[in-house]
Design an enzyme around this catalytic site. Structure first.
Site, PDB file in Angstrom:
ATOM      1  CG  HIS A 128      -1.906   0.973   1.411  1.00  0.00           C
ATOM      2  ND1 HIS A 128      -1.654   2.265   1.786  1.00  0.00           N
ATOM      3  CD2 HIS A 128      -3.243   0.877   1.238  1.00  0.00           C
ATOM      4  CE1 HIS A 128      -2.803   2.934   1.839  1.00  0.00           C
ATOM      5  NE2 HIS A 128      -3.783   2.115   1.514  1.00  0.00           N
ATOM      6  CG  ASP A 161       0.748  -2.297   6.296  1.00  0.00           C
ATOM      7  OD1 ASP A 161      -0.149  -2.328   7.164  1.00  0.00           O
ATOM      8  OD2 ASP A 161       0.619  -1.720   5.203  1.00  0.00           O
ATOM      9  CD  GLN A 173      -6.743  -4.559   4.194  1.00  0.00           C
ATOM     10  OE1 GLN A 173      -7.654  -5.327   4.479  1.00  0.00           O
ATOM     11  NE2 GLN A 173      -6.951  -3.298   3.865  1.00  0.00           N
ATOM     12  CE  LYS A 182      -7.240  -0.311   6.352  1.00  0.00           C
ATOM     13  NZ  LYS A 182      -7.969   0.126   5.162  1.00  0.00           N
ATOM     14  CB  CYS A 233      -3.599   3.192  -1.572  1.00  0.00           C
ATOM     15  SG  CYS A 233      -4.781   4.483  -1.219  1.00  0.00           S
TER      16      CYS A 233
HETATM   17  N1  PMP Z   1      -1.644  -0.698   4.721  1.00  0.00           N
HETATM   18  C1  PMP Z   1      -2.597  -1.440   4.140  1.00  0.00           C
HETATM   19  C2  PMP Z   1      -2.255  -2.819   3.646  1.00  0.00           C
HETATM   20  C3  PMP Z   1      -3.887  -0.931   4.002  1.00  0.00           C
HETATM   21  O1  PMP Z   1      -4.831  -1.668   3.409  1.00  0.00           O
HETATM   22  C4  PMP Z   1      -4.162   0.367   4.469  1.00  0.00           C
HETATM   23  C5  PMP Z   1      -5.548   0.991   4.318  1.00  0.00           C
HETATM   24  N2  PMP Z   1      -6.185   0.718   3.113  1.00  0.00           N
HETATM   25  C6  PMP Z   1      -3.136   1.091   5.078  1.00  0.00           C
HETATM   26  C7  PMP Z   1      -1.895   0.524   5.185  1.00  0.00           C
HETATM   27  C8  PMP Z   1      -3.370   2.462   5.622  1.00  0.00           C
HETATM   28  O2  PMP Z   1      -4.307   2.444   6.638  1.00  0.00           O
HETATM   29  P1  PMP Z   1      -4.961   3.793   7.164  1.00  0.00           P
HETATM   30  O3  PMP Z   1      -5.501   4.501   5.967  1.00  0.00           O
HETATM   31  O4  PMP Z   1      -6.032   3.323   8.080  1.00  0.00           O
HETATM   32  O5  PMP Z   1      -3.897   4.557   7.859  1.00  0.00           O
END
Ligand code: PMP
Length: 409
Positions: free
Chosen positions: A125, A203, A206, A229, A367
């Site tokens: 991401h 990270d 997910q 999430k 993203c």
């Molecule tokens: N890493 C991953 C794998 C994600 O899916 C996301 C959110 N889509 C993020 C980081 C960022 O999370 P946040 O927008 O809640 O800070």
């Protein structure tokens, strides 16, 4: 421990928003990888805090402030216990994005210098790419990118070969891909990295709704995730960090609550976690997140995985016959994230059609622009499932996509 029975109707009644309509049709919420819905217990915990206990923490001596402080501490205790970390290793942040920025900016320069290298994967991401680009640019380090294979898995041969390079000092990698659903072999990666003296940042954005995570067992240097999430509120997240790293790291931001003593000649800092929590914290968010963690913990994670896998199977099976259909990410045991493209049907048109049927999915690059480039597409449609989605909803999604293809193509 006795788990709560996995009874879908009871679970759905925990989530009030599922009763609303979307464009006049019953809501079918399939955008859970973007954010999950909140159970009543989380909503009540937040509202209860503001109704009965709101006060700033750390500074008050009166009873109300003490209540607020105790609730905030209790939230940290619940969350650290869930992930098998200590309270001192558990930092509250705004979410995974802030967590990764904190780690990159504060820890990055301690391990990355001029001419060093770090590894990211192609499926990251942007939140796990851009902060590292910023820091590598500043210190003169270089990013190596682990490719993704055609089934959506990591190129492990590339990865384990490159982890051995002398110049590689750090790897930052997602536990679960938000686009492909791929579950990366985190424990193996961390143990190989450790053997080569490479620091590890995971990270977990997910993985937390779909997997159990044990910080001590995995033994990575850092793990971060977002509360929203995992059925918790927005604006709160967590960084788990190894004690020796947190002790060495400079603060990420300066301000109140993170200091030991301040003078114009110089300032000394409080120990972790306070050192990394400048300013008034999101107390209600932390309380809501702890409640979400307790909510999720009622269930056997295997029941959730089994349920979500069935939904994935219904979607995948139901659409695979469509001419020009492609599922992106087909590894076995993948998380409940279903990304796909259909030749001749723009994903935005598809999502607009589904929206009119009450079905909420996401389209775009998620993203993950570098991943899109490697997949050779500019966007995918993505349905992502949570514990409250039903098999009927998955089937309804399949029928609606098939109808959309007939109309749009
Ligand atoms: N890493 C991953 C794998 C994600 O899916 C996301 C959110 N889509 C993020 C980081 C960022 O999370 P946040 O927008 O809640 O800070």
């Amino acid at each position: 421990m006795e788990y709560r029975e996995f009874h879908i109707d009871n679970i759905r009644s925990d989530f009030p928003v599922l009763n609303r309509k979307n464009r006049g049709k019953p809501l079918v919420f399939l955008d859970n990888a973007a954010t999950s819905q909140k159970p009543t217990c989380v909503i009540d915990a937040i509202s209860g805090y503001y109704s009965t206990s709101n006060s700033n923490v750390h500074r008050g001596i009166y009873e109300l402030a003490e209540d607020s402080e105790n609730l905030y501490h209790e939230a940290r205790r619940v969350i650290s216990e869930k992930f098998n970390a200590t309270e001192k290793q558990t930092l509250f942040v705004r979410g995974a994005t802030e967590g990764l920025n904190l780690i990159a900016q504060s820890y990055g320069p301690l391990v990355l210098g001029q001419g060093d290298e770090m590894i990211l994967s192609e499926m990251e991401h942007h939140a796990n790419i851009v902060p590292w680009q910023m820091i590598c640019h500043r210190v003169g380090a270089r990013i190596l990118v682990c490719p993704t294979l055609s089934d959506g898995s990591l190129d492990q041969k590339w990865l384990f070969d490159n982890l051995n390079r002398k110049s590689v000092k750090l790897i930052a990698i997602t536990a679960v891909s938000n686009t492909l659903g791929t579950v990366n072999p985190i424990e193996k990666i961390v143990s190989e990295a450790r053997r080569s003296g490479v620091k590890t940042v995971i990270d977990g954005a997910q993985c937390v709704p779909h997997q159990k995570f044990d910080f001590q067992k995995v033994d990575c240097d850092f793990f971060t995730f977002s509360g929203h999430k995992i059925y918790g509120p927005m604006g709160i997240g967590v960084v788990l960090g190894k004690t020796e790293a947190l002790e060495k790291m400079p603060p990420y931001q300066g301000g109140g609550d993170m200091i030991d003593e301040v003078s114009f000649e110089g300032t000394t800092y409080a120990p972790a976690p306070q050192k990394f929590e400048a300013g008034t914290p999101n107390v209600a968010g932390a309380i809501g997140l702890a409640k979400a963690v307790e909510y999720l913990d009622q269930f056997d994670i295997q029941d959730i995985v089994k349920h979500e896998s069935k939904l994935l199977e219904i979607a995948s099976h139901g659409l695979s016959e469509i001419d020009g259909f492609k599922e992106h990410g087909i590894t076995t045991g993948k998380a409940a994230v279903f990304s796909f493209t259909i030749d001749g049907v723009h994903s935005l048109d598809l999502a607009t059609f589904l929206d009119a049927q009450g079905i909420a999915i996401r389209t775009g690059h998620h993203c993950c622009q570098p991943l899109m480039k490697s997949l050779g597409v500019s966007a995918t449609a993505r349905a992502s499932f949570a514990l409250y989605n039903t098999q009927e909803e998955a089937s309804q999604f399949v029928v609606a996509v098939r109808k959309a293809v007939d109309i749009l193509r």
